[in-house]
Design a protein around this motif. Structure first.
Motif, PDB file in Angstrom:
ATOM      1  N   ASN A 124      -8.324   4.873  -4.227  1.00 29.00           N
ATOM      2  CA  ASN A 124      -8.389   4.194  -2.933  1.00 29.00           C
ATOM      3  C   ASN A 124      -8.237   5.174  -1.768  1.00 29.00           C
ATOM      4  N   THR A 125      -8.572   4.698  -0.582  1.00 27.70           N
ATOM      5  CA  THR A 125      -8.588   5.524   0.617  1.00 27.70           C
ATOM      6  C   THR A 125      -7.212   6.107   0.927  1.00 27.70           C
ATOM      7  N   LEU A 126      -6.162   5.317   0.725  1.00 26.94           N
ATOM      8  CA  LEU A 126      -4.814   5.821   1.000  1.00 26.94           C
ATOM      9  C   LEU A 126      -4.481   6.993   0.081  1.00 26.94           C
ATOM     10  N   SER A 127      -4.822   6.889  -1.180  1.00 21.42           N
ATOM     11  CA  SER A 127      -4.560   7.981  -2.123  1.00 21.42           C
ATOM     12  C   SER A 127      -5.374   9.216  -1.755  1.00 21.42           C
ATOM     13  N   ILE A 128      -6.620   9.009  -1.349  1.00 25.49           N
ATOM     14  CA  ILE A 128      -7.452  10.125  -0.898  1.00 25.49           C
ATOM     15  C   ILE A 128      -6.799  10.815   0.290  1.00 25.49           C
ATOM     16  N   ALA A 129      -6.325  10.003   1.251  1.00 25.82           N
ATOM     17  CA  ALA A 129      -5.687  10.567   2.448  1.00 25.82           C
ATOM     18  C   ALA A 129      -4.432  11.355   2.095  1.00 25.82           C
ATOM     19  N   GLN A 181     -13.381  14.328   1.711  1.00 29.44           N
ATOM     20  CA  GLN A 181     -14.568  14.138   0.876  1.00 29.44           C
ATOM     21  C   GLN A 181     -14.454  14.950  -0.417  1.00 29.44           C
ATOM     22  N   GLU A 182     -13.867  16.144  -0.349  1.00 31.97           N
ATOM     23  CA  GLU A 182     -13.631  16.942  -1.562  1.00 31.97           C
ATOM     24  C   GLU A 182     -12.744  16.166  -2.543  1.00 31.97           C
ATOM     25  N   VAL A 183     -11.662  15.608  -2.005  1.00 33.45           N
ATOM     26  CA  VAL A 183     -10.743  14.834  -2.853  1.00 33.45           C
ATOM     27  C   VAL A 183     -11.457  13.624  -3.421  1.00 33.45           C
ATOM     28  N   GLU A 184     -12.212  12.927  -2.593  1.00 33.36           N
ATOM     29  CA  GLU A 184     -12.924  11.724  -3.039  1.00 33.36           C
ATOM     30  C   GLU A 184     -13.903  12.056  -4.164  1.00 33.36           C
TER      31      GLU A 184
END
Length: 102
Positions: free
Chosen positions: A47-52, A37-40
């Motif tokens: 996108n979700t993959l990049s966040i992960a 959530q911090e990264v987001e």
């Protein structure tokens, strides 16, 4: 015995097996969710993959910093322990100058 946990992080549902207990697993999940959530929040719209991936990099960074600090503390303890052993050996020898071990 391992227990199955159903987790949801950033809309992704996963089923994982773990044997460390509910509280431990909940803490791990909360930590990962918080980091993602911090990264987001700071990345805005990726996108979700990049966040992960970015969260994984941040978590790995945390891990290596903690490992480096732990290694440093262990090295300091080892140096101090060796110094104490030398002091104790010196005291022992001065009390028993005819010790057979000498």
């Amino acid at each position: 015995m391992k227990k199955r946990y159903e987790i949801n992080i950033l809309g992704q549902s996963l089923s994982v097996l773990h044997g460390s207990g509910d509280e431990y697993v909940e803490n791990v999940i909360r930590y990962v969710k918080d980091r993602m959530q911090e990264v987001e929040r700071s990345s805005g719209g990726i996108n979700t993959l990049s966040i992960a991936i970015l969260a994984a990099l941040n978590i790995a960074d945390d891990f290596f910093k903690i490992k480096e600090a732990k290694d440093s503390i262990y090295n300091q303890m080892e140096i101090k322990s060796e110094g104490l052993i030398k002091i104790l050996n010196g005291i022992s020898r001065s009390e028993n100058p005819c010790d057979v071990r000498d």
